[in-house]
Design an enzyme around this catalytic site. Structure first.
Site, PDB file in Angstrom:
ATOM      1  N   ASN A 102       0.811  -1.255   0.022  1.00 38.63           N
ATOM      2  CA  ASN A 102       0.000   0.046  -0.125  1.00 38.63           C
ATOM      3  C   ASN A 102       0.772   1.166  -0.004  1.00 38.63           C
ATOM      4  OD1 ASN A 102      -2.145  -1.818   0.229  1.00 38.63           O
ATOM      5  ND2 ASN A 102      -2.423  -1.717   2.319  1.00 38.63           N
ATOM      6  N   HIS A 119       5.832  -0.094  -2.486  1.00 41.12           N
ATOM      7  CA  HIS A 119       5.597   0.692  -3.537  1.00 41.12           C
ATOM      8  C   HIS A 119       5.651   2.230  -3.420  1.00 41.12           C
ATOM      9  CE1 HIS A 119       3.167  -3.102  -5.132  1.00 41.12           C
ATOM     10  NE2 HIS A 119       4.606  -3.025  -5.431  1.00 41.12           N
TER      11      HIS A 119
END
Length: 276
Positions: A102, A119
């Site tokens: 997330n 990410h």
């Protein structure tokens, strides 16, 4: 349900260095839409691809217009009981490290410290030319000031601060550029079509190597950057447990699976392990 929660508590009790991998399903209880349905199928249109974002003015216009409208969903989101329970389990030594797919920053706000945001974090923006970084919240003020006609647009929220804004409504939208050098601004995240930075990948793989078990929370594992951890754990003979409401790409590798809401399961498990 109670028997499965007992089994997960026992899983954490038996393995002293559990690596936790989380995905979008953990944050849906915080009001952030997930990417996929319970069959693991992506909802809606394809996401922005990194190479297209960097080379195409129209793609950047679409991204920033949609982001400006959808940002409020992310800005108002708070960690839910699942995030908070994981942070407590980490502090109590009941789990080891946490890797999240997330970009919403909710693990950090919940208090997780041994954390890799695989990410990136959408609350930061960087210039691709000079690498200047700034907070996304500050950029939002500039977007609203430069594009007042979009300030009151109502749109369906989408994952990661995106929103459904029709392409024909984007004419005249002013795309932000770097205040220092005029360069292209990009959220400090790994877009689809891009690679996770090598050092981040190395650290995450080292954590997997050091762990004696893997717990997946709220991820369908359809993206390889997450699925690879299940493949590595299975190849090394390390047990895998999962808390995920729907199908995952690694169902054949998972030994214990709870198809239940993480925001209910994780606090219950923390309670059984006397973690408060």
């Amino acid at each position: 349900m109670n028997e499965q929660i007992d089994q997960l508590a026992d899983f954490l009790d038996r393995h002293r260095n559990v690596l936790v991998l989380t995905g979008a399903g953990l944050s849906t209880a915080s009001g952030i839409p997930g990417y996929r349905d319970e069959e693991g199928v992506r909802r809606g249109r394809a996401p922005v691809q990194g190479p297209e974002f960097r080379r195409n003015d129209a793609v950047r216009r679409r991204y920033w217009a949609r982001s400006m409208v959808g940002w409020q969903t992310l800005a108002q989101a708070s960690p839910n009981a699942g995030h908070r329970a994981l942070a407590l389990l980490e502090k109590a030594g009941r789990v080891g490290n946490v890797i999240t797919q997330n970009v919403d920053g909710l693990h950090l706000r919940a208090g997780s410290s041994r954390l890799i945001e695989l990410h990136g974090n959408i609350h930061m923006v960087r210039c691709l030319a000079c690498e200047r970084r700034q907070h996304r919240a500050a950029l939002q003020e500039r977007l609203l000031s430069d594009n007042p006609a979009f300030g009151d647009v109502l749109a369906q929220p989408l994952p990661d601060g995106d929103a459904h804004v029709e392409p024909e409504s984007l004419e005249g939208f002013i795309v932000p550029t770097c205040d220092d050098c005029g360069g292209v601004l990009q959220p400090d995240v790994v877009f689809f079509g891009d690679n996770v930075p090598p050092e981040r990948t190395r650290q995450a793989l080292q954590w997997m190597d050091d762990a004696d078990a893997l717990l997946v929370v709220g991820s369908s594992l359809m993206v390889f950057s997450g699925y690879r951890f299940c493949k590595l754990a299975a190849a090394a003979g390390k047990p895998i447990a999962a808390v995920n409401a729907g199908k995952t790409r690694a169902d054949d590798l998972i030994g214990l699976k709870l198809a239940l809401p993480a925001q209910e399961v994780l606090p219950a498990v923390a309670g059984l392990l006397a973690v408060t």
